[in-house]
Design a protein around this motif. Structure first.
Motif, PDB file in Angstrom:
ATOM      1  N   TYR A 121       1.239  -1.266  -0.257  1.00 45.96           N
ATOM      2  CA  TYR A 121       0.036  -0.342   0.244  1.00 45.96           C
ATOM      3  C   TYR A 121       0.770   1.208   0.732  1.00 45.96           C
ATOM      4  N   GLU A 122       2.032   1.320   0.329  1.00 52.63           N
ATOM      5  CA  GLU A 122       3.233   2.086   0.603  1.00 52.63           C
ATOM      6  C   GLU A 122       4.063   2.505  -0.423  1.00 52.63           C
ATOM      7  N   ASP A 123       4.157   0.760  -0.845  1.00 49.78           N
ATOM      8  CA  ASP A 123       4.791   1.232  -2.594  1.00 49.78           C
ATOM      9  C   ASP A 123       4.925   1.873  -3.763  1.00 49.78           C
ATOM     10  N   GLN A 124       3.664   0.807  -3.789  1.00 48.46           N
ATOM     11  CA  GLN A 124       2.936   0.078  -5.612  1.00 48.46           C
ATOM     12  C   GLN A 124       1.356   1.912  -5.062  1.00 48.46           C
ATOM     13  N   ASP A 125       0.745   2.098  -6.014  1.00 47.41           N
ATOM     14  CA  ASP A 125      -0.428   2.508  -6.183  1.00 47.41           C
ATOM     15  C   ASP A 125      -2.088   2.155  -5.063  1.00 47.41           C
ATOM     16  N   PRO A 126      -2.432   2.653  -4.127  1.00 48.33           N
ATOM     17  CA  PRO A 126      -3.768   1.641  -3.307  1.00 48.33           C
ATOM     18  C   PRO A 126      -3.835   1.523  -3.652  1.00 48.33           C
ATOM     19  N   LEU A 167      -4.118  -0.226  -6.931  1.00 53.25           N
ATOM     20  CA  LEU A 167      -4.166  -1.634  -7.542  1.00 53.25           C
ATOM     21  C   LEU A 167      -3.595  -1.904  -6.385  1.00 53.25           C
ATOM     22  N   ALA A 168      -2.690  -2.183  -5.465  1.00 53.37           N
ATOM     23  CA  ALA A 168      -2.792  -2.906  -4.316  1.00 53.37           C
ATOM     24  C   ALA A 168      -3.759  -3.553  -3.403  1.00 53.37           C
ATOM     25  N   MET A 169      -4.814  -2.712  -3.736  1.00 52.10           N
ATOM     26  CA  MET A 169      -5.833  -3.341  -2.996  1.00 52.10           C
ATOM     27  C   MET A 169      -6.852  -3.907  -3.442  1.00 52.10           C
ATOM     28  N   GLU A 170      -6.798  -3.914  -5.559  1.00 50.26           N
ATOM     29  CA  GLU A 170      -7.656  -5.117  -5.699  1.00 50.26           C
ATOM     30  C   GLU A 170      -6.950  -6.491  -6.406  1.00 50.26           C
ATOM     31  N   ALA A 171      -5.623  -6.219  -6.436  1.00 48.76           N
ATOM     32  CA  ALA A 171      -4.517  -7.228  -6.090  1.00 48.76           C
ATOM     33  C   ALA A 171      -4.533  -8.423  -5.016  1.00 48.76           C
ATOM     34  N   ILE A 172      -4.529  -7.570  -4.232  1.00 47.34           N
ATOM     35  CA  ILE A 172      -3.589  -7.970  -2.462  1.00 47.34           C
ATOM     36  C   ILE A 172      -4.701  -9.322  -2.453  1.00 47.34           C
ATOM     37  N   ALA A 204      -0.027 -12.651  -9.941  1.00 47.36           N
ATOM     38  CA  ALA A 204       0.342 -12.808 -10.559  1.00 47.36           C
ATOM     39  C   ALA A 204       0.960 -11.053 -10.759  1.00 47.36           C
ATOM     40  N   TYR A 205       0.380 -10.102 -10.773  1.00 44.92           N
ATOM     41  CA  TYR A 205       0.252  -9.058 -11.147  1.00 44.92           C
ATOM     42  C   TYR A 205       0.596  -8.666 -10.200  1.00 44.92           C
ATOM     43  N   GLY A 206      -0.231  -8.740  -8.948  1.00 41.27           N
ATOM     44  CA  GLY A 206       0.020  -8.526  -7.371  1.00 41.27           C
ATOM     45  C   GLY A 206       1.799  -8.497  -7.319  1.00 41.27           C
ATOM     46  N   LEU A 207       2.287  -9.689  -7.726  1.00 43.15           N
ATOM     47  CA  LEU A 207       3.469 -10.310  -7.186  1.00 43.15           C
ATOM     48  C   LEU A 207       4.218  -9.948  -7.941  1.00 43.15           C
ATOM     49  N   ALA A 208       3.936  -9.562  -9.118  1.00 35.76           N
ATOM     50  CA  ALA A 208       4.332  -8.210 -10.419  1.00 35.76           C
ATOM     51  C   ALA A 208       4.776  -7.118  -8.697  1.00 35.76           C
ATOM     52  N   MET A 209       4.093  -6.604  -8.470  1.00 34.12           N
ATOM     53  CA  MET A 209       3.875  -4.996  -7.827  1.00 34.12           C
ATOM     54  C   MET A 209       5.419  -5.173  -6.783  1.00 34.12           C
ATOM     55  N   VAL A 210       4.656  -6.620  -6.271  1.00 35.42           N
ATOM     56  CA  VAL A 210       5.879  -6.875  -4.997  1.00 35.42           C
ATOM     57  C   VAL A 210       7.711  -6.651  -5.150  1.00 35.42           C
ATOM     58  N   ALA A 211       7.552  -7.512  -6.290  1.00 34.55           N
ATOM     59  CA  ALA A 211       9.152  -7.656  -7.688  1.00 34.55           C
ATOM     60  C   ALA A 211       9.383  -6.393  -7.717  1.00 34.55           C
ATOM     61  N   ILE A 212       8.578  -5.958  -8.605  1.00 37.06           N
ATOM     62  CA  ILE A 212       8.628  -3.805  -8.661  1.00 37.06           C
ATOM     63  C   ILE A 212       9.365  -3.471  -7.481  1.00 37.06           C
ATOM     64  N   SER A 213       8.294  -3.515  -6.557  1.00 44.09           N
ATOM     65  CA  SER A 213       9.431  -2.663  -5.447  1.00 44.09           C
ATOM     66  C   SER A 213      10.399  -3.072  -4.550  1.00 44.09           C
ATOM     67  N   CYS A 214      10.672  -4.741  -4.713  1.00 41.38           N
ATOM     68  CA  CYS A 214      11.986  -5.059  -4.365  1.00 41.38           C
ATOM     69  C   CYS A 214      12.839  -4.902  -4.924  1.00 41.38           C
ATOM     70  N   PHE A 215      13.361  -4.840  -6.812  1.00 39.50           N
ATOM     71  CA  PHE A 215      14.414  -4.764  -7.515  1.00 39.50           C
ATOM     72  C   PHE A 215      14.264  -3.134  -7.885  1.00 39.50           C
ATOM     73  N   LEU A 216      13.332  -2.823  -8.518  1.00 40.42           N
ATOM     74  CA  LEU A 216      13.258  -1.490  -8.902  1.00 40.42           C
ATOM     75  C   LEU A 216      12.950  -0.550  -8.030  1.00 40.42           C
ATOM     76  N   PRO A 237       4.308  -3.568 -22.496  1.00 39.41           N
ATOM     77  CA  PRO A 237       4.097  -4.377 -21.296  1.00 39.41           C
ATOM     78  C   PRO A 237       2.869  -4.281 -20.074  1.00 39.41           C
ATOM     79  N   ASP A 238       1.800  -5.201 -19.878  1.00 38.08           N
ATOM     80  CA  ASP A 238       0.929  -4.862 -18.409  1.00 38.08           C
ATOM     81  C   ASP A 238       0.941  -4.166 -17.612  1.00 38.08           C
ATOM     82  N   LEU A 239       2.211  -3.438 -17.292  1.00 39.29           N
ATOM     83  CA  LEU A 239       1.945  -2.840 -15.907  1.00 39.29           C
ATOM     84  C   LEU A 239       3.439  -1.885 -16.355  1.00 39.29           C
ATOM     85  N   LEU A 240       2.194  -0.848 -16.443  1.00 40.13           N
ATOM     86  CA  LEU A 240       3.770   0.900 -16.745  1.00 40.13           C
ATOM     87  C   LEU A 240       3.852   1.649 -16.102  1.00 40.13           C
ATOM     88  N   LEU A 241       5.655   2.001 -16.015  1.00 43.26           N
ATOM     89  CA  LEU A 241       6.049   2.333 -14.905  1.00 43.26           C
ATOM     90  C   LEU A 241       6.478   3.785 -15.149  1.00 43.26           C
TER      91      LEU A 241
END
Length: 193
Positions: free
Chosen positions: A12-17, A19-24, A96-108, A121-125
């Motif tokens: 909820y802090e790292d990504q748009d809340p 999107l997080a709410m929808e994926a979690i 998978a979208y939610g897990l990708a947001m976790v990876a984006i938070s961790c790696f990028l 790509p699916d998720l736009l930065l």
């Protein structure tokens, strides 16, 4: 092998809340279908130009803390786990979208701006015309890395995700984020530049 732990409440802090709410709920019900663990672990392989690095990525959550951001979370989890949802066929995709947001938070350490429609790509930065940056995502229920290879490289005349991203001249930075639940493995790869 390195290990990382990510508290899902941080999404909820790292990504748009929104999107997080929808994926979690999809993520939790996919990773912990019976609701008896409160965590999930993936063996994540990061593919780099010089080889691959394997990580153990542990994702934890506290339903009470998550419910302070989404009071309906326990209701959604119960519906998803009991099969009383029209989105059940898309649970793997949304997880998978939610897990990708976790990876984006961790790696990028970057934030997803929005979803792309009907195009990789699916998720736009960054959605600047001619300078798109993003992450292409896929989820699989079985077969792990062999299922990933088919998605990445293509099969039976279908162009793989890597080639699709490389071919797009307007995409200047792109990653692949692939997740499987049986076995619990993941693939992270920078495709461009």
């Amino acid at each position: 092998m390195s290990s990382r732990t990510y508290k899902l409440e941080q999404l909820y802090e790292d990504q748009d809340p929104a999107l997080a709410m929808e994926a979690i709920p999809h993520l939790i019900s996919w990773v912990d279908p019976n609701g008896d663990h409160g965590h999930g672990s993936f063996q994540l392989r990061e593919v780099t130009p010089v080889g691959a690095v394997d990580y153990s990525l542990r994702i934890t959550w506290d339903i009470a803390l998550l419910s302070t951001r989404d009071a309906q979370l326990p209701v959604h989890l119960e519906r998803f786990r009991s099969g009383k949802t029209l989105t059940g066929e898309h649970r793997t995709e949304y997880a998978a979208y939610g897990l990708a947001m976790v990876a984006i938070s961790c790696f990028l350490g970057k934030r997803v701006l929005r979803m792309n429609r009907w195009r990789a790509p699916d998720l736009l930065l960054d959605a600047t015309p001619g300078r798109i940056r993003g992450v292409e995502v896929a989820g699989r229920t079985r077969y792990g890395h062999s299922a990933f290879a088919q998605a990445i490289d293509g099969d039976a005349g279908k162009t793989g995700k890597r080639a699709q991203l490389i071919a797009r001249q307007d995409v200047i930075e792109a990653y692949l984020s692939l997740w499987c639940i049986d076995p619990t493995v993941a693939h992270w790869e920078k495709v461009k530049p």
